[in-house]
Design an enzyme around this catalytic site. Structure first.
Site, PDB file in Angstrom:
ATOM      1  N   ASN A  12       0.849  -1.190   0.000  1.00 26.58           N
ATOM      2  CA  ASN A  12       0.000   0.000   0.000  1.00 26.58           C
ATOM      3  C   ASN A  12       0.895   1.254   0.000  1.00 26.58           C
ATOM      4  O   ASN A  12       1.711   1.433   0.915  1.00 26.58           O
ATOM      5  CB  ASN A  12      -0.894  -0.055   1.249  1.00 26.58           C
ATOM      6  CG  ASN A  12      -1.858   1.105   1.326  1.00 26.58           C
ATOM      7  OD1 ASN A  12      -1.484   2.241   1.073  1.00 26.58           O
ATOM      8  ND2 ASN A  12      -3.083   0.845   1.704  1.00 26.58           N
ATOM      9  N   ASP A  14      -0.128   4.472   0.031  1.00 29.44           N
ATOM     10  CA  ASP A  14      -0.834   5.681   0.477  1.00 29.44           C
ATOM     11  C   ASP A  14       0.074   6.669   1.195  1.00 29.44           C
ATOM     12  O   ASP A  14      -0.024   7.881   1.011  1.00 29.44           O
ATOM     13  CB  ASP A  14      -1.944   5.320   1.476  1.00 29.44           C
ATOM     14  CG  ASP A  14      -3.105   4.575   0.847  1.00 29.44           C
ATOM     15  OD1 ASP A  14      -3.120   4.432  -0.385  1.00 29.44           O
ATOM     16  OD2 ASP A  14      -3.981   4.133   1.613  1.00 29.44           O
ATOM     17  N   HIS A  15       0.952   6.122   2.058  1.00 24.47           N
ATOM     18  CA  HIS A  15       1.663   7.045   2.938  1.00 24.47           C
ATOM     19  C   HIS A  15       2.899   7.677   2.299  1.00 24.47           C
ATOM     20  O   HIS A  15       3.482   8.597   2.869  1.00 24.47           O
ATOM     21  CB  HIS A  15       1.923   6.387   4.293  1.00 24.47           C
ATOM     22  CG  HIS A  15       0.614   6.110   4.972  1.00 24.47           C
ATOM     23  ND1 HIS A  15      -0.274   7.115   5.272  1.00 24.47           N
ATOM     24  CD2 HIS A  15       0.007   4.950   5.313  1.00 24.47           C
ATOM     25  CE1 HIS A  15      -1.370   6.586   5.807  1.00 24.47           C
ATOM     26  NE2 HIS A  15      -1.218   5.273   5.837  1.00 24.47           N
ATOM     27  N   HIS A  48      -5.621   3.715  -1.608  1.00 28.82           N
ATOM     28  CA  HIS A  48      -6.945   4.105  -1.103  1.00 28.82           C
ATOM     29  C   HIS A  48      -7.205   5.557  -1.482  1.00 28.82           C
ATOM     30  O   HIS A  48      -6.550   6.466  -0.966  1.00 28.82           O
ATOM     31  CB  HIS A  48      -6.949   3.933   0.429  1.00 28.82           C
ATOM     32  CG  HIS A  48      -8.269   4.194   1.081  1.00 28.82           C
ATOM     33  ND1 HIS A  48      -8.452   4.035   2.436  1.00 28.82           N
ATOM     34  CD2 HIS A  48      -9.469   4.602   0.592  1.00 28.82           C
ATOM     35  CE1 HIS A  48      -9.707   4.334   2.748  1.00 28.82           C
ATOM     36  NE2 HIS A  48     -10.338   4.690   1.643  1.00 28.82           N
ATOM     37  N   ARG A  50      -9.230   8.308  -0.791  1.00 26.43           N
ATOM     38  CA  ARG A  50     -10.239   8.729   0.189  1.00 26.43           C
ATOM     39  C   ARG A  50     -11.056   9.896  -0.354  1.00 26.43           C
ATOM     40  O   ARG A  50     -10.577  10.675  -1.171  1.00 26.43           O
ATOM     41  CB  ARG A  50      -9.550   9.168   1.489  1.00 26.43           C
ATOM     42  CG  ARG A  50      -9.171   8.010   2.374  1.00 26.43           C
ATOM     43  CD  ARG A  50      -8.549   8.506   3.667  1.00 26.43           C
ATOM     44  NE  ARG A  50      -8.479   7.435   4.623  1.00 26.43           N
ATOM     45  CZ  ARG A  50      -9.434   7.165   5.528  1.00 26.43           C
ATOM     46  NH1 ARG A  50     -10.503   7.920   5.628  1.00 26.43           N
ATOM     47  NH2 ARG A  50      -9.295   6.157   6.355  1.00 26.43           N
ATOM     48  N   ARG A  54      -6.806  12.872   1.220  1.00 31.14           N
ATOM     49  CA  ARG A  54      -5.745  13.262   2.164  1.00 31.14           C
ATOM     50  C   ARG A  54      -4.389  12.670   1.776  1.00 31.14           C
ATOM     51  O   ARG A  54      -3.359  13.166   2.186  1.00 31.14           O
ATOM     52  CB  ARG A  54      -6.103  12.878   3.592  1.00 31.14           C
ATOM     53  CG  ARG A  54      -6.098  11.400   3.832  1.00 31.14           C
ATOM     54  CD  ARG A  54      -6.354  11.072   5.284  1.00 31.14           C
ATOM     55  NE  ARG A  54      -7.724  11.365   5.673  1.00 31.14           N
ATOM     56  CZ  ARG A  54      -8.303  10.838   6.754  1.00 31.14           C
ATOM     57  NH1 ARG A  54      -7.614  10.032   7.544  1.00 31.14           N
ATOM     58  NH2 ARG A  54      -9.542  11.116   7.062  1.00 31.14           N
ATOM     59  N   GLU A  75      -8.698   0.712  -3.166  1.00 31.61           N
ATOM     60  CA  GLU A  75      -9.531   0.744  -1.955  1.00 31.61           C
ATOM     61  C   GLU A  75     -10.481   1.918  -2.060  1.00 31.61           C
ATOM     62  O   GLU A  75     -10.045   3.049  -2.347  1.00 31.61           O
ATOM     63  CB  GLU A  75      -8.661   0.898  -0.712  1.00 31.61           C
ATOM     64  CG  GLU A  75      -7.915  -0.370  -0.365  1.00 31.61           C
ATOM     65  CD  GLU A  75      -7.103  -0.202   0.904  1.00 31.61           C
ATOM     66  OE1 GLU A  75      -7.171   0.871   1.531  1.00 31.61           O
ATOM     67  OE2 GLU A  75      -6.396  -1.129   1.247  1.00 31.61           O
ATOM     68  N   THR A 105      -7.220   6.510  10.311  1.00 39.04           N
ATOM     69  CA  THR A 105      -7.086   5.404   9.366  1.00 39.04           C
ATOM     70  C   THR A 105      -8.356   4.581   9.460  1.00 39.04           C
ATOM     71  O   THR A 105      -9.223   4.882  10.295  1.00 39.04           O
ATOM     72  CB  THR A 105      -5.825   4.565   9.677  1.00 39.04           C
ATOM     73  OG1 THR A 105      -5.701   3.513   8.708  1.00 39.04           O
ATOM     74  CG2 THR A 105      -5.891   3.946  11.071  1.00 39.04           C
ATOM     75  N   THR A 106      -8.495   3.579   8.598  1.00 39.88           N
ATOM     76  CA  THR A 106      -9.744   2.816   8.554  1.00 39.88           C
ATOM     77  C   THR A 106      -9.965   2.095   9.882  1.00 39.88           C
ATOM     78  O   THR A 106      -9.212   1.194  10.239  1.00 39.88           O
ATOM     79  CB  THR A 106      -9.695   1.798   7.397  1.00 39.88           C
ATOM     80  OG1 THR A 106      -9.194   2.464   6.252  1.00 39.88           O
ATOM     81  CG2 THR A 106     -11.065   1.242   7.106  1.00 39.88           C
ATOM     82  N   GLU A 156     -11.338  -9.197   2.944  1.00 38.80           N
ATOM     83  CA  GLU A 156     -10.066  -8.894   3.600  1.00 38.80           C
ATOM     84  C   GLU A 156     -10.366  -8.735   5.081  1.00 38.80           C
ATOM     85  O   GLU A 156     -11.174  -7.886   5.469  1.00 38.80           O
ATOM     86  CB  GLU A 156      -9.441  -7.614   3.020  1.00 38.80           C
ATOM     87  CG  GLU A 156      -8.107  -7.294   3.680  1.00 38.80           C
ATOM     88  CD  GLU A 156      -7.308  -6.204   2.970  1.00 38.80           C
ATOM     89  OE1 GLU A 156      -7.430  -6.070   1.730  1.00 38.80           O
ATOM     90  OE2 GLU A 156      -6.572  -5.490   3.657  1.00 38.80           O
ATOM     91  N   HIS A 195      -3.903  -4.567   7.656  1.00 34.80           N
ATOM     92  CA  HIS A 195      -4.012  -3.372   8.492  1.00 34.80           C
ATOM     93  C   HIS A 195      -3.130  -3.507   9.723  1.00 34.80           C
ATOM     94  O   HIS A 195      -3.304  -4.431  10.523  1.00 34.80           O
ATOM     95  CB  HIS A 195      -5.445  -3.044   8.938  1.00 34.80           C
ATOM     96  CG  HIS A 195      -5.624  -1.561   9.170  1.00 34.80           C
ATOM     97  ND1 HIS A 195      -5.167  -0.939  10.293  1.00 34.80           N
ATOM     98  CD2 HIS A 195      -6.145  -0.586   8.402  1.00 34.80           C
ATOM     99  CE1 HIS A 195      -5.424   0.362  10.205  1.00 34.80           C
ATOM    100  NE2 HIS A 195      -6.004   0.608   9.065  1.00 34.80           N
TER     101      HIS A 195
HETATM  102  N1  PXP Z   1      -6.066  -3.096   3.961  1.00 38.43           N
HETATM  103  C1  PXP Z   1      -7.013  -2.137   4.000  1.00 38.43           C
HETATM  104  C2  PXP Z   1      -8.383  -2.484   3.542  1.00 38.43           C
HETATM  105  C3  PXP Z   1      -6.719  -0.836   4.434  1.00 38.43           C
HETATM  106  O1  PXP Z   1      -7.680   0.102   4.475  1.00 38.43           O
HETATM  107  C4  PXP Z   1      -5.395  -0.537   4.795  1.00 38.43           C
HETATM  108  C5  PXP Z   1      -5.035   0.854   5.215  1.00 38.43           C
HETATM  109  O2  PXP Z   1      -5.288   1.731   4.182  1.00 38.43           O
HETATM  110  C6  PXP Z   1      -4.431  -1.559   4.726  1.00 38.43           C
HETATM  111  C7  PXP Z   1      -4.812  -2.839   4.332  1.00 38.43           C
HETATM  112  C8  PXP Z   1      -3.006  -1.334   5.080  1.00 38.43           C
HETATM  113  O3  PXP Z   1      -2.889  -0.989   6.418  1.00 38.43           O
HETATM  114  P1  PXP Z   1      -1.491  -0.458   6.966  1.00 38.43           P
HETATM  115  O4  PXP Z   1      -1.184   0.793   6.199  1.00 38.43           O
HETATM  116  O5  PXP Z   1      -1.740  -0.239   8.394  1.00 38.43           O
HETATM  117  O6  PXP Z   1      -0.467  -1.529   6.687  1.00 38.43           O
END
Ligand code: PXP
Length: 250
Positions: A12, A14-15, A48, A50, A54, A75, A105-106, A156, A195
């Site tokens: 992922n 995202d960050h 993801h 959003r 963000r 996502e 976060t989710t 998931e 997650h």
């Molecule tokens: N799976 C889903 C569905 C998520 O929403 C996220 C966070 O965006 C992740 C996995 C990954 O989580 P993390 O960034 O904490 O590893």
């Protein structure tokens, strides 16, 4: 016991976008991170988009769709806006997640059971477009059965709580994940998990034989600051594979 199926790793990104957006501009580029993740052996990239943009923004999704060789797992919240974007890009997979503006976060899984009527046409439209749909849910039999009723082929399991707990409570949460994964097999749902996973937590989840894919982001991007992204992903792969092999031998 027979050899376990290979466990896929979705990275992922995202960050990477979170850091970019802290300053505005283009750097660091999540697309570059995705290419490095591919080179390090990621089986897929997860992003993801959003509602509040963000981290990942629309242009990132377009770039990932254009440039990636591995599949994109998009996502998305269960909104018309996100459905339209998914149908426009047609990623390999879409994972429907609950989304609240005020959360960091989710938090928690999707209420697939309580939102049946809202989700049913959305899942159908995504599937009709050839997108593999997954639902991000808690390890709760009721939610798994709701996923079947919705026609989602994949779930998931949310590992956030497992990662946060310690001691006996952590073991109890692990058992809940194991039981849910076993129920997935009986219900013919493909089981993914993710997650909050780190090197310290990933082993017992990777060892659950029914789990086919892990999606991991925040820890890997953080670790990349110290070790570099490719070494961090390779180390995660190593820890996952070792735990899987040990689980199969046990
Ligand atoms: N799976 C889903 C569905 C998520 O929403 C996220 C966070 O965006 C992740 C996995 C990954 O989580 P993390 O960034 O904490 O590893």
């Amino acid at each position: 016991m027979s050899a376990p199926s290979r466990l896929r790793l979705g990275v992922n990104v995202d960050h990477v976008a979170t850091v970019r957006n802290a300053r505005g501009g283009h750097l660091p580029d999540p697309l570059r991170a995705a290419r490095l993740a591919e080179a390090a052996g990621a089986d897929g990239i997860t992003a993801h988009l959003r509602e509040d943009r963000r981290h990942i923004i629309d242009e990132d999704i377009a770039g990932l769709m254009r440039d990636l060789k591995v599949p994109l797992n998009f996502e998305m919240a269960a909104t018309q806006e996100m459905l339209d974007i998914a149908l426009r890009h047609r990623p390999h997979a879409a994972c429907i997640v609950p989304e609240k503006r005020e959360e960091r976060t989710t938090e928690g899984g999707l209420d697939a059971a309580g939102q049946h009527n809202h989700l049913k046409p959305m899942v159908a439209k995504l599937r009709d477009a050839g997108i593999r749909v997954s639902l991000f849910i808690e390890a709760d039999p009721r939610q798994l059965e709701a996923a079947v009723a919705l026609g989602a082929p994949v779930v998931e399991l949310h590992t956030g709580r497992y990662c946060e707990l310690d001691g006996a409570a952590k073991q109890a949460e692990l058992r809940r994940l194991q039981n849910a994964a076993a129920l997935c097999a009986r219900l013919e749902l493909e089981c993914h998990a993710g997650h909050g996973l780190s090197y310290a937590d990933v082993g017992p989840v990777a060892a659950i034989p029914e789990v086919r894919e892990l999606n991991i982001g925040h820890f890997l991007i953080g670790e990349a600051i110290f070790a570099g992204l490719e070494p961090a992903i390779r180390e995660m792969r190593r820890v996952m594979d070792a735990a899987r092999a040990a689980g199969a031998a046990a």
